[in-house]
Design a protein around this motif. Structure first.
Motif, PDB file in Angstrom:
ATOM      1  N   LYS A 100       0.790  -1.240   0.000  1.00  0.00           N
ATOM      2  CA  LYS A 100       0.000   0.000   0.000  1.00  0.00           C
ATOM      3  C   LYS A 100       0.820   1.287   0.000  1.00  0.00           C
ATOM      4  CE  LYS A 100      -0.650   0.285   5.044  1.00  0.00           C
ATOM      5  NZ  LYS A 100       0.286  -0.747   5.446  1.00  0.00           N
ATOM      6  N   ASN A 101       2.092   1.211   0.337  1.00  0.00           N
ATOM      7  CA  ASN A 101       2.892   2.424   0.482  1.00  0.00           C
ATOM      8  C   ASN A 101       3.534   2.824  -0.860  1.00  0.00           C
ATOM      9  OD1 ASN A 101       3.944   4.545   2.094  1.00  0.00           O
ATOM     10  ND2 ASN A 101       5.904   3.506   2.209  1.00  0.00           N
ATOM     11  N   GLY A 102       2.686   3.113  -1.855  1.00  0.00           N
ATOM     12  CA  GLY A 102       3.170   3.649  -3.118  1.00  0.00           C
ATOM     13  C   GLY A 102       3.229   2.684  -4.280  1.00  0.00           C
ATOM     14  N   TYR A 103       2.930   1.415  -4.068  1.00  0.00           N
ATOM     15  CA  TYR A 103       3.038   0.427  -5.148  1.00  0.00           C
ATOM     16  C   TYR A 103       1.722   0.279  -5.909  1.00  0.00           C
ATOM     17  CZ  TYR A 103       7.518  -1.020  -3.198  1.00  0.00           C
ATOM     18  OH  TYR A 103       8.810  -1.040  -2.758  1.00  0.00           O
ATOM     19  N   LEU A 104       1.832   0.247  -7.229  1.00  0.00           N
ATOM     20  CA  LEU A 104       0.677   0.073  -8.102  1.00  0.00           C
ATOM     21  C   LEU A 104       0.813  -1.213  -8.904  1.00  0.00           C
ATOM     22  CD1 LEU A 104       0.353   3.696  -9.529  1.00  0.00           C
ATOM     23  CD2 LEU A 104      -1.119   2.604  -7.815  1.00  0.00           C
ATOM     24  N   ARG A 105      -0.313  -1.866  -9.146  1.00  0.00           N
ATOM     25  CA  ARG A 105      -0.314  -3.051 -10.008  1.00  0.00           C
ATOM     26  C   ARG A 105      -0.061  -2.629 -11.458  1.00  0.00           C
ATOM     27  NH1 ARG A 105      -6.070  -5.853  -8.772  1.00  0.00           N
ATOM     28  NH2 ARG A 105      -6.128  -5.597  -6.508  1.00  0.00           N
ATOM     29  N   LEU A 106       0.741  -3.406 -12.148  1.00  0.00           N
ATOM     30  CA  LEU A 106       1.037  -3.159 -13.553  1.00  0.00           C
ATOM     31  C   LEU A 106       1.031  -4.487 -14.293  1.00  0.00           C
ATOM     32  CD1 LEU A 106       2.140  -1.088 -15.750  1.00  0.00           C
ATOM     33  CD2 LEU A 106       4.397  -1.974 -15.116  1.00  0.00           C
ATOM     34  N   ALA A 107       0.323  -4.568 -15.401  1.00  0.00           N
ATOM     35  CA  ALA A 107       0.346  -5.774 -16.230  1.00  0.00           C
ATOM     36  C   ALA A 107       1.697  -5.848 -16.934  1.00  0.00           C
ATOM     37  CB  ALA A 107      -0.788  -5.741 -17.247  1.00  0.00           C
ATOM     38  N   THR A 108       2.262  -7.055 -16.998  1.00  0.00           N
ATOM     39  CA  THR A 108       3.577  -7.231 -17.617  1.00  0.00           C
ATOM     40  C   THR A 108       3.731  -8.649 -18.146  1.00  0.00           C
ATOM     41  OG1 THR A 108       5.956  -6.933 -17.273  1.00  0.00           O
ATOM     42  CG2 THR A 108       4.742  -7.952 -15.477  1.00  0.00           C
ATOM     43  N   ASP A 109       4.629  -8.812 -19.095  1.00  0.00           N
ATOM     44  CA  ASP A 109       4.983 -10.151 -19.562  1.00  0.00           C
ATOM     45  C   ASP A 109       6.012 -10.739 -18.617  1.00  0.00           C
ATOM     46  OD1 ASP A 109       3.315 -10.176 -21.804  1.00  0.00           O
ATOM     47  OD2 ASP A 109       4.821  -9.175 -23.039  1.00  0.00           O
ATOM     48  N   ILE A 110       5.763 -11.950 -18.179  1.00  0.00           N
ATOM     49  CA  ILE A 110       6.660 -12.670 -17.272  1.00  0.00           C
ATOM     50  C   ILE A 110       7.269 -13.823 -18.058  1.00  0.00           C
ATOM     51  CG2 ILE A 110       6.782 -14.054 -15.167  1.00  0.00           C
ATOM     52  CD1 ILE A 110       4.287 -12.479 -14.173  1.00  0.00           C
ATOM     53  N   GLU A 127       8.189   7.103  -9.643  1.00  0.00           N
ATOM     54  CA  GLU A 127       8.608   8.389  -9.069  1.00  0.00           C
ATOM     55  C   GLU A 127       7.444   9.320  -8.756  1.00  0.00           C
ATOM     56  OE1 GLU A 127       8.617   8.797 -13.518  1.00  0.00           O
ATOM     57  OE2 GLU A 127       9.470   7.344 -12.147  1.00  0.00           O
ATOM     58  N   GLU A 128       6.243   8.981  -9.188  1.00  0.00           N
ATOM     59  CA  GLU A 128       5.087   9.844  -8.930  1.00  0.00           C
ATOM     60  C   GLU A 128       4.467   9.615  -7.557  1.00  0.00           C
ATOM     61  OE1 GLU A 128       2.449   9.219 -12.223  1.00  0.00           O
ATOM     62  OE2 GLU A 128       3.966   9.837 -13.673  1.00  0.00           O
ATOM     63  N   ASN A 129       4.898   8.573  -6.832  1.00  0.00           N
ATOM     64  CA  ASN A 129       4.288   8.329  -5.520  1.00  0.00           C
ATOM     65  C   ASN A 129       5.052   9.085  -4.437  1.00  0.00           C
ATOM     66  OD1 ASN A 129       5.685   6.309  -3.450  1.00  0.00           O
ATOM     67  ND2 ASN A 129       6.275   5.634  -5.508  1.00  0.00           N
ATOM     68  N   ALA A 130       4.341   9.480  -3.412  1.00  0.00           N
ATOM     69  CA  ALA A 130       4.891  10.346  -2.357  1.00  0.00           C
ATOM     70  C   ALA A 130       6.008   9.689  -1.562  1.00  0.00           C
ATOM     71  CB  ALA A 130       3.768  10.780  -1.417  1.00  0.00           C
ATOM     72  N   ALA A 131       6.101   8.367  -1.565  1.00  0.00           N
ATOM     73  CA  ALA A 131       7.138   7.670  -0.795  1.00  0.00           C
ATOM     74  C   ALA A 131       8.407   7.426  -1.607  1.00  0.00           C
ATOM     75  CB  ALA A 131       6.590   6.340  -0.280  1.00  0.00           C
ATOM     76  N   PHE A 132       8.422   7.812  -2.877  1.00  0.00           N
ATOM     77  CA  PHE A 132       9.582   7.575  -3.735  1.00  0.00           C
ATOM     78  C   PHE A 132      10.748   8.446  -3.283  1.00  0.00           C
ATOM     79  CE2 PHE A 132      12.016   7.832  -7.753  1.00  0.00           C
ATOM     80  CZ  PHE A 132      12.055   6.493  -8.094  1.00  0.00           C
ATOM     81  N   LEU A 133      11.913   7.836  -3.056  1.00  0.00           N
ATOM     82  CA  LEU A 133      13.095   8.571  -2.617  1.00  0.00           C
ATOM     83  C   LEU A 133      14.064   8.849  -3.757  1.00  0.00           C
ATOM     84  CD1 LEU A 133      13.790   6.730   0.753  1.00  0.00           C
ATOM     85  CD2 LEU A 133      12.628   8.920   0.401  1.00  0.00           C
TER      86      LEU A 133
END
Length: 194
Positions: A100-110, A127-133
């Motif tokens: 929950k602290n800034g991570y978003l689900r992204l579809a990708t090829d595995i 880099e758009e999330n507030a917790a990105f350093l």
């Protein structure tokens, strides 16, 4: 973007109606699968590289003294090695809370180690999330990790478990291993040298 991403992730409908979904893990998900899964396989994703550029205010640090944890950033020609888990959609509630602290689900090829591929998803913190350093010298990252601690334990524990898990997979990650080496040197150095 606010660091709290649960509601955003709940709106992702890419895999609605799927009974099973492959999830790619590149950080603590490699060694800490605290959720039910149907299958687990070494895998990789192309075009991404692992970096300790995400702040951890809720697991390996605090809001006043965030730790640093892994995310992935785009890099042409790169391959990020990790672990893939076949999960059911019921697991998303747990994962969305865990990430929950800034991570978003992204579809990708595995890509699995045998060369076969499947579309799945990965959680990334951009880099758009507030917790990105963001980027920092690996020595500075090691210093921050050495002094950070949160509800899930010392930040150094996260780094060391990840480095160990990558070695168990027979995979190399120069960024992770360089931070690990700096951390070991900091541990052995007298306090004034840190």
């Amino acid at each position: 973007m606010d660091a709290a991403t649960i509601a955003i992730n709940q709106r992702m409908n890419k895999f609605d109606g799927h009974a099973q979904v492959w999830l790619f893990g590149y950080g603590s998900l490699i060694y800490k699968a605290d959720f039910p899964y149907l299958e687990r396989r070494p895998a990789s994703i192309a075009g991404w590289t692992r970096r300790f550029w995400q702040g951890s205010h809720d697991h390996r640090g605090t809001p006043m003294a965030p730790g640093r944890v892994a995310t992935i950033v785009p890099q042409a020609g790169a391959v990020c090695d990790g672990m893939a888990y076949l999960i059911t959609p019921e697991v998303f509630a747990h994962l969305d809370h865990r990430e929950k602290n800034g991570y978003l689900r992204l579809a990708t090829d595995i890509t699995f180690d045998d060369g076969s591929k499947v579309e799945g998803l990965v959680y990334i913190a951009n880099e758009e999330n507030a917790a990105f350093l963001g980027a920092a010298p690996e020595l500075d990252i090691a210093r921050q990790i050495a002094r950070s601690n949160g509800p899930s334990g010392p930040n150094s524990e996260y780094l060391l478990h990840l480095a160990s898990a990558l070695r168990e997979l027979g995979k190399s990650d120069p960024h992770v291993f360089a931070i690990e080496q700096h951390l070991a040197q900091l541990k052995d150095a007298p306090p004034a040298a840190q």
